[in-house]
Write a protein that holds these residues in place. Structure first.
Motif, short mmCIF file in Angstrom:
data_model
loop_
_atom_site.label_atom_id
_atom_site.label_comp_id
_atom_site.label_asym_id
_atom_site.label_seq_id
_atom_site.Cartn_x
_atom_site.Cartn_y
_atom_site.Cartn_z
N MET A 160 -1.80 5.19 -2.43
CA MET A 160 -2.12 5.72 -1.51
C MET A 160 -3.75 5.97 -1.14
N ALA A 161 -4.22 6.15 -1.87
CA ALA A 161 -6.35 6.34 -1.39
C ALA A 161 -6.15 4.63 -1.11
N LYS A 162 -6.20 4.02 -1.93
CA LYS A 162 -6.47 2.25 -0.96
C LYS A 162 -6.08 2.11 -0.18
N THR A 163 -4.39 2.13 0.12
CA THR A 163 -4.02 2.22 1.68
C THR A 163 -4.53 3.44 2.99
N LEU A 164 -5.14 4.40 2.58
CA LEU A 164 -5.86 4.97 3.59
C LEU A 164 -7.42 4.00 3.90
N VAL A 165 -8.18 3.80 2.91
CA VAL A 165 -9.30 2.95 2.66
C VAL A 165 -8.53 2.33 3.66
N ASN A 166 -8.13 1.00 3.13
CA ASN A 166 -8.30 -0.36 4.24
C ASN A 166 -7.12 0.08 5.84
N SER A 167 -6.79 1.31 6.31
CA SER A 167 -6.22 1.36 7.24
C SER A 167 -7.47 2.23 8.01
N MET A 168 -8.62 2.34 7.77
CA MET A 168 -9.85 3.05 8.17
C MET A 168 -10.79 1.68 8.04
#
Length: 270
Positions: free
Chosen positions: A188-196
């Protein structure tokens, strides 16, 4: 713009005359100190501890206290005697990859600008480092201080970064704990990073605090009432996964609905 330092980059038997120009500037709003009672400027005077008289700049010399209350004095000539020919040049010690230099070592940035006769050797060094993806580690003396340097090639020139020495770096006062993370949290943290993820475009950022501060100053000059903006209170999210999911939704809302991919129609048989 006056150069902060003039010398030559030296690597092998090649000498490149250069001037160092500061690459950054401080745009903060500066204030004077005033007396609270009558608003007059507060000034600082350099006063002799013995006679109490104010001492002008040309009446001040440098001294080293080798015993309590006992000093030896140093002149500009004394400082020059400590310099070798190597100290007077930006002497390249070796080359390395930029990733080997931890960000904590960077101090101040200069533009290295070639002086007359140094253009070809300068361009040769810049292009060679850029092609090989290397930076140079060097040393020189600027003023009365020896500096460790990193010479970094760019698409148009060479940046010189002053670096802190190893013994100038403070240890972290307390190492953070490294609790175990489960796969779902990390995903989930990687998803947030990549979304930004977006390109870094420095012209898109400004010092917003300075803008608001300057507006307050202008309003006070004009005699306007100063209105404090309402505080933005953070959401009271306790669960880490909830916080990550809410953050991802917030980013998606800012970017708008995902664009549908256009699909090509298959050509119908003739």
């Amino acid at each position: 713009m006056a150069a902060s330092h003039k010398g030559a980059i030296s690597f092998g038997l090649v000498h490149i005359p250069v001037a160092l120009h500061t690459a950054t500037q401080n745009n903060d709003i500066h204030f004077n100190q005033l007396c609270r009672e009558d608003g007059s400027r507060v000034k600082y005077k350099k006063v002799c501890a013995n006679c109490g008289k104010e001492v002008a700049a040309d009446g001040i010399i440098k001294g080293f206290e080798f015993s309590p209350g006992q000093y030896i004095t140093m002149t500009d000539a004394d400082f020059e005697k400590a310099k070798t020919e190597k100290d007077k040049t930006i002497h390249i010690l070796h080359f390395t990859e930029m990733r080997n230099i931890r960000p904590i070592y960077y101090d101040k940035t200069y533009h290295a600008v070639p002086e007359a006769g140094g253009d070809k050797a300068y361009e040769l060094l810049r292009k060679a480092m850029l092609s090989e993806e290397k930076v140079a580690i060097a040393k020189t003396v600027i003023g009365q201080t020896e500096k460790l340097l990193a010479l970094i090639p760019t698409d148009t020139g060479i940046l010189v970064e002053t670096l802190f020495f190893y013994d100038e770096i403070k240890e972290m006062p307390k190492e953070p704990e490294q609790p175990e993370l489960n796969d779902a949290e990390l995903t989930m943290a990687k998803t947030l990073v990549n979304s930004m993820v977006k390109p870094f475009e420095p012209e898109q950022y400004q010092n917003e605090y300075q803008v608001r501060l300057r507006q307050i100053i202008e309003d006070k000059i004009a005699g306007k009432e100063i209105v404090t903006p309402p505080d933005e209170k953070p959401a009271n999210v306790i669960n880490l996964m909830d916080a990550l999911q809410a953050s991802i939704r917030q980013v998606e809302d800012q970017d708008g609905p995902p664009k549908k991919k256009r699909t090509r129609k298959k050509a119908e048989p003739a």
